[in-house]
Design an enzyme around this catalytic site. Sequence first.
Site, PDB file in Angstrom:
ATOM      1  N   ASP A  39       0.861  -1.179   0.000  1.00  0.00           N
ATOM      2  CA  ASP A  39       0.000   0.000   0.000  1.00  0.00           C
ATOM      3  C   ASP A  39       0.895   1.226   0.000  1.00  0.00           C
ATOM      4  O   ASP A  39       2.109   1.134   0.243  1.00  0.00           O
ATOM      5  CB  ASP A  39      -0.908   0.007   1.240  1.00  0.00           C
ATOM      6  N   SER A  40       0.292   2.385  -0.250  1.00  0.00           N
ATOM      7  CA  SER A  40       1.042   3.633  -0.228  1.00  0.00           C
ATOM      8  C   SER A  40       1.534   3.984   1.171  1.00  0.00           C
ATOM      9  O   SER A  40       2.456   4.784   1.326  1.00  0.00           O
ATOM     10  CB  SER A  40       0.173   4.774  -0.755  1.00  0.00           C
ATOM     11  N   CYS A  87      -4.304  -1.134  -2.021  1.00  0.00           N
ATOM     12  CA  CYS A  87      -4.423   0.312  -2.228  1.00  0.00           C
ATOM     13  C   CYS A  87      -5.387   0.509  -3.377  1.00  0.00           C
ATOM     14  O   CYS A  87      -5.151  -0.017  -4.482  1.00  0.00           O
ATOM     15  CB  CYS A  87      -3.049   0.900  -2.555  1.00  0.00           C
ATOM     16  N   GLU A 107      -3.377   8.805   8.651  1.00  0.00           N
ATOM     17  CA  GLU A 107      -1.936   8.636   8.842  1.00  0.00           C
ATOM     18  C   GLU A 107      -1.461   9.312  10.129  1.00  0.00           C
ATOM     19  O   GLU A 107      -0.488   8.870  10.745  1.00  0.00           O
ATOM     20  CB  GLU A 107      -1.177   9.196   7.639  1.00  0.00           C
ATOM     21  N   CYS A 157     -10.970   3.742  -0.156  1.00  0.00           N
ATOM     22  CA  CYS A 157      -9.555   3.902   0.167  1.00  0.00           C
ATOM     23  C   CYS A 157      -9.293   3.098   1.426  1.00  0.00           C
ATOM     24  O   CYS A 157     -10.078   3.173   2.382  1.00  0.00           O
ATOM     25  CB  CYS A 157      -9.213   5.376   0.386  1.00  0.00           C
ATOM     26  N   HIS A 173      -7.303   3.536   3.724  1.00  0.00           N
ATOM     27  CA  HIS A 173      -7.081   4.359   4.917  1.00  0.00           C
ATOM     28  C   HIS A 173      -8.386   4.672   5.650  1.00  0.00           C
ATOM     29  O   HIS A 173      -8.381   4.937   6.851  1.00  0.00           O
ATOM     30  CB  HIS A 173      -6.407   5.686   4.549  1.00  0.00           C
TER      31      HIS A 173
END
Length: 276
Positions: A14-15, A77, A157, A193, A195
């Site tokens: 993933d990013s 992702c 994040e 997403c 996240h």
Amino acid sequence: MSIEKSGLPIGVFDSGVGGLTVLRALRELMPGENYLYLGDTARVPYGSKSADSIVRYAFQAGNALVSRSIKMLVIACNTATAVSLEKLAAEYAPLPVVGVIEPGAAAACAASGSGNIAVIATESTVNGKAYQNTICELHPEAKIIARPCPLFVGLAEEGWTDGELVEAIAARYLHPLFAEFGSNGPDTLVLGCTHFPVLREAIANVAGPGITIVDSAETTALKVKNTLSSLSLLNQAGGKGRTRFLATDSAERFAAVGGSFLGIDIDPTNVSVVDL
């Protein structure tokens, strides 16, 4: 397939740390498997980058995992899946490559009674129309409206997952989106997403009780298991599998933030910093 090959890890990238929500679902469904996770934390987020950059990053992450001997590659992702899945699958064949969009779209179609489906994701995922096109293929009568929510990635994040600030930002995104459906609002909201699931409670508080929230983690894990089973690649060794982590930036930060995504503490000494 040989028992030796079935014992190889499943590679996941993933990013950043968002893909750990997919890894969490994989570990819960298949605790006996070994996993190798790569978070490209030095270049997060991917969602605001150009398609060419995303493809380049995805290949660099994929190559790092493939070179370490994996039996499957999972693109955890949505942005990278939307832009690079077909390219990575062709490059790494016959290695199986699974992304998160098709399983998430299928789950949204199954959850929606009215066919009114809202999608929130990164700018690249929305602009690429990956969810819109996939949902339309599965449910041609569906009405899909997708909008980018770029601030959600930064909040996740940073570990800012609840409270008045997060709900206020969610309201700024969701209220105009839902209003576009008119009097018959959406009954399903896709978290497009990886996240976003850690913000799920705040998003749900704003969306209200009539909205089914879908993320692709569980359905992706199921697709991974079914694919491995069809290829006779499920780990037969028994016992609990091992999980190792790679990051492109600080191991300490990856461990500190990633624990909330994975649902367990991450030991920084189990995180190797790599240069892609």
